[in-house]
Design an enzyme around this catalytic site. Sequence first.
Site, PDB file in Angstrom:
ATOM      1  CE  LYS A   1      -6.085   2.531  -2.116  1.00 45.20           C
ATOM      2  NZ  LYS A   1      -6.975   2.669  -0.927  1.00 45.20           N
TER       3      LYS A   1
ATOM      4  CE1 TYR B   1      -3.209   2.866   0.307  1.00 49.91           C
ATOM      5  CE2 TYR B   1      -3.911   1.975   2.420  1.00 49.91           C
ATOM      6  CZ  TYR B   1      -4.078   2.878   1.404  1.00 49.91           C
ATOM      7  OH  TYR B   1      -5.082   3.808   1.470  1.00 49.91           O
TER       8      TYR B   1
END
Length: 261
Positions: free
Chosen positions: A117, A87
């Site tokens: 992400k 992330y």
Amino acid sequence: MAVEERLTLLDALLAAGIDPSRIMPGTGCCSITETITLTAHAVKHGCAGVLMLPPFYYKNVTEEGLYGCFSEVVQRVGNTRLKIYLYHIPSVAIVGITPKLVERLLKAYPNTIAGMKDSSGDWNNTEIFVDAFGRNGFDVFVGSESFLLANLRKGGVGTISATANVNPAAIHKLYAQCSGKAPATTDLEGQQARLNVVRDVFTSRTFPSTIAALKQAIAIYRNEPGWTKVRPPLVELTAKQAELLAAELKAIGFEMAGIET
């Protein structure tokens, strides 16, 4: 949310019949021990993967230190079913994910590091990761649906977005059509532009935070004021701000189809 709350939340979702293969809990904490606890819990229950922030309390840490953290989590969880999605959200965590770190982790744990992400808000940054790793089974999600069409066309796999909590159908429609899971239309750019308009309302600096605006919208469309509640340091919208949000959403023809009231 505390670790205990996050564990209980996952248990509640599973008890309600949600398929664990459709769940990707966030498990990245400042503490490696807490990250391992949350990650092991998700793996034990068969979740599709985990979304993992780097440890973010100390800034300007070395690539070696970040590699050591992710490596230790993988080894201490010790489960071949573990799938980690890194992330990258530098505006919040400050500590980021670099291509060199991804390359090193993929080399060491090719069956565990499954994707990332990218919430950098910079399409050029996302494009670097897709170009470098997207063809090797490394799934790249954008953190904003504003880049969804570009990401899918480039070889990314989708978006993980806060505004998907209130606009899921429209976001999924574009995803499905662009990825070949639904009949395509010739107006993909128009659909993308529409998504951008909706997102712009919720991310407007007029409101104290995007999270508060999203929760206010749910309260409006469910006719359930309890949804406006947020935890400090976030603050709720004022009555005037709530009226403005409702007016702006009405002006763009926004609906939350199918929401229970």
